[in-house]
Design an enzyme around this catalytic site. Sequence first.
Site, short mmCIF file in Angstrom:
data_model
loop_
_atom_site.label_atom_id
_atom_site.label_comp_id
_atom_site.label_asym_id
_atom_site.label_seq_id
_atom_site.Cartn_x
_atom_site.Cartn_y
_atom_site.Cartn_z
N PHE A 181 3.30 1.74 -4.60
CA PHE A 181 4.35 0.66 -4.15
C PHE A 181 5.19 1.62 -3.00
CE2 PHE A 181 7.73 -2.22 -3.33
CZ PHE A 181 7.22 -3.42 -3.61
N LYS A 210 -4.08 -1.71 1.87
CA LYS A 210 -4.43 -1.17 0.52
C LYS A 210 -6.05 -1.32 0.26
CE LYS A 210 0.21 -1.23 -1.82
NZ LYS A 210 0.93 -1.80 -2.79
N ASP A 223 -1.92 -6.10 0.86
CA ASP A 223 -1.96 -5.75 -0.63
C ASP A 223 -3.08 -6.76 -1.36
OD1 ASP A 223 -1.68 -4.83 -3.36
OD2 ASP A 223 0.43 -5.33 -3.48
N GLU A 255 1.39 -8.05 10.30
CA GLU A 255 1.58 -7.86 8.95
C GLU A 255 2.24 -6.25 8.52
OE1 GLU A 255 2.36 -8.82 6.05
OE2 GLU A 255 1.17 -9.73 5.08
N ASP A 284 10.28 -3.26 1.65
CA ASP A 284 11.42 -3.20 0.56
C ASP A 284 10.91 -3.09 -0.65
OD1 ASP A 284 10.52 -5.96 0.65
OD2 ASP A 284 11.99 -6.54 -0.84
P1 IMP Z 1 -0.30 -9.77 -0.66
O1 IMP Z 1 0.00 -10.93 -0.29
O2 IMP Z 1 -0.34 -9.45 -2.00
O3 IMP Z 1 -1.11 -8.98 0.55
O4 IMP Z 1 1.22 -8.80 -0.17
C1 IMP Z 1 2.02 -9.29 1.20
C2 IMP Z 1 3.04 -8.72 1.16
O5 IMP Z 1 3.60 -8.23 0.01
C3 IMP Z 1 3.38 -7.86 2.22
O6 IMP Z 1 3.54 -8.40 3.37
C4 IMP Z 1 4.67 -7.21 1.65
O7 IMP Z 1 6.09 -7.87 2.21
C5 IMP Z 1 4.69 -7.28 0.09
N1 IMP Z 1 3.92 -6.00 -0.48
C6 IMP Z 1 2.77 -5.85 -0.89
N2 IMP Z 1 2.57 -4.30 -1.19
C7 IMP Z 1 3.75 -3.85 -0.99
C8 IMP Z 1 4.23 -2.59 -1.09
O8 IMP Z 1 3.56 -1.49 -1.60
N3 IMP Z 1 5.51 -2.32 -0.78
C9 IMP Z 1 6.43 -3.36 -0.14
N4 IMP Z 1 6.00 -4.61 0.10
C10 IMP Z 1 4.71 -4.81 -0.46
MG MG Z 2 8.51 -7.68 0.96
#
Ligand code: IMP
Ligand code: MG
Length: 184
Positions: free
Chosen positions: A163, A142, A114, A110, A170
Amino acid sequence: MPESVTTLQRTGGREISRIVYNEDTIAARVAEMGHEISEAYAQNEPLLVLGLLKGSFIFMSDLVRHIHRPLHLDFIVASSYGSGTVTSGDVNLLYDPSISLESKHIVLVEDIVDSGTTLSRLVPMLERRGPLSLEICTLLHKHIAANLILEPRWVGFDAPHEFLIGYGLDHSEDFRNLPFIGSL
Ligand code: IMP
Ligand code: MG
């Protein structure tokens, strides 16, 4: 800072406020992680490194070159984010690996953990396919995910609650090609 980076910083009117991890810092940590993964599995055990696209593509390509043992690799495309910076809570699988996970050690790669939504959906799905083991390797964490069903075994950096973009990450598809990780 080179001219090209200065131009990139203003993509779409958004500005990078600071560099969080520079190229050297990332390279050193990725090499360490590769060595740790190399030592975690017996040489004769089948290892499949599974990258989550698109965010992990640069990390993945650097990481596997520091894993000094035989391995196979494939990718999964799971989209949990729209065009903005806030999670939607939905995960769509757009590409699923065609190869079998059965009787293989899986390392899921990964870019960043987040909310944990993506992993909470993916992990049970992958476990149902009968891998020998399943571990997560994330470049950034995070540490805000409320109910992660599987904590990453390998974490590159404990990330600030900002972010982050660059090195594969991206914002609305921009900034993936930055060689460093910055904060918007
Ligand atoms: P989650 O499902 O909220 O844990 O987020 C997972 C996905 O969201 C990651 O694999 C990223 O592609 C995107 N993401 C989460 N936080 C960020 C960030 O701070 N910058 C860019 N992409 C993020
Ligand atoms: Mg992304």
